[in-house]
Write an enzyme that holds these catalytic residues in place. Structure first.
Site, short mmCIF file in Angstrom:
data_model
loop_
_atom_site.label_atom_id
_atom_site.label_comp_id
_atom_site.label_asym_id
_atom_site.label_seq_id
_atom_site.Cartn_x
_atom_site.Cartn_y
_atom_site.Cartn_z
N TYR A 68 45.03 39.51 24.85
CA TYR A 68 44.80 39.73 26.28
C TYR A 68 45.60 38.71 27.10
O TYR A 68 46.38 39.08 27.98
CB TYR A 68 43.31 39.62 26.57
N PHE A 83 35.96 49.44 35.82
CA PHE A 83 35.13 48.78 36.82
C PHE A 83 35.89 48.60 38.15
O PHE A 83 35.47 49.13 39.19
CB PHE A 83 34.68 47.44 36.22
#
Ligand code: UDP
Length: 311
Positions: free
Chosen positions: A143, A11
């Site tokens: 993450y 993205f």
């Protein structure tokens, strides 16, 4: 400049590639196309100043460049949790491989860090001096801790080897080039509304996020990239206007004119209750702040998803 973008088909990577090509730079995009999509690079893929290499950043690479932007990592919780070992490896090994290149070639590395390094914050807004509240063994840790370790490496390479590392902490961002099945809240709500499906709020919808439109974010990232005198400290980039997920769902319903119902599902484990950046450092050092209102950015994103659904 000859700029390497790791995660170029994602993205944000794809927006950066397009912008840097438009500014006259040469761009080498690398991506393993795990969550990134080549279609995101449609507008640059045949450009003479763009080159694409299918490469997993966990493996070393040797390439002559002038600057590195590291955006290689899945960012949506459903994606980064689907292969957590790969996620933490991508963060840790990926940044080591790229820092090695930056050190050897004496070039800068801009690291895409995240508001997730603050975990489930106990203060609001979150300023850069806050150390965060992260569960080191939870389902988000691959993450969160991966990105935290990557920041540590960036600052150690700066201290130990004088590498020009620049760390930006990106807060929730939305806009065109998000995948239909990205799994994050903005894309989920819009796609659900456009398809007339139920809008799935996780928990009671009182949790907050601050959403930044992608064009605003890209402008901030480029300011950090081209800063003459880097400050040697992380910089928050995001929109400080906070919304609850309930408010977001209502805005999406109003803007799409959908008759979708709102339904409530279980809140995922360790889901942060609030998130709002303190951007005073970015304002002061970069002269940057986001200008796009949520309803304006959502309208553009809705148009993009209408197009994706009719493909
Ligand atoms: N969320 C939701 N419905 C969805 C997807 C997400 O209510 O269909 C919630 C999620 O639980 C979180 C917030 O929206 O509280 C933002 O989630 P997202 O995955 O977009 O990003 P995060 O900021 O959690 O990384």
């Amino acid at each position: 400049m000859r700029i390497l973008i790791a995660g170029a088909a994602g993205f944000l990577g794809s927006h950066l590639a397009e912008k840097l090509i438009a500014l006259g730079h040469n761009v080498i995009g690398i991506d393993d196309i795990s969550t990134g999509r080549l279609v995101n690079l449609d507008c640059v893929i045949n450009h003479e100043r763009f080159e694409f290499i299918n490469h997993d950043v966990r493996n070393p690479l040797d390439i002559k460049i002038d600057a590195i932007l590291n955006f290689a990592c899945p960012a949506s919780p459903i994606h980064y949790q689907s292969d957590p070992v790969k996620t933490i490896e991508t963060n840790f090994l990926g940044v080591i491989n790229l820092l090695h290149l930056a050190k050897n070639q004496e070039i800068l590395l801009l690291q895409a860090s995240t508001s997730e390094i603050y975990g489930d914050p106990t203060i609001s807004p979150q300023h850069e001096a806050y150390w965060g509240n992260v569960n080191p063994i939870g389902i988000r840790s691959c993450y969160d801790e991966g990105k935290r370790a990557a920041e540590t490496l960036c600052f150690d390479y700066k201290r130990q080897y004088s590498v020009d590392t620049r760390v930006i902490r990106i807060f929730n961002t939305y806009g065109p080039n998000m995948a239909l099945h990205d799994g994050r809240v903005v894309s989920n709500f819009i796609v659900q509304a456009l398809q007339g499906h139920d809008i799935t709020i996780y928990g009671d919808g009182s949790q907050t996020r601050s959403f930044c439109y992608v064009d605003d974010l890209i402008e901030g990232i480029l300011k950090v990239l081209f800063l003459k005198n880097p400050i040697g400290a992380p910089i928050n980039l995001g929109n400080p206007i906070e919304f609850s997920m309930h408010q977001l769902a209502e805005q999406v319903i109003a803007l799409t004119g959908s008759d979708s119902r709102i339904v409530f599902e279980n809140l995922p484990q360790d889901d942060p209750k609030q998130r709002k950046p303190d951007i005073s450092r970015a304002k002061e050092i970069l002269g940057w702040e986001p200008g796009t209102q949520l309803n304006e950015g959502l309208a553009k994103t809705i148009e993009y998803f209408r197009g994706e659904l009719s493909r």
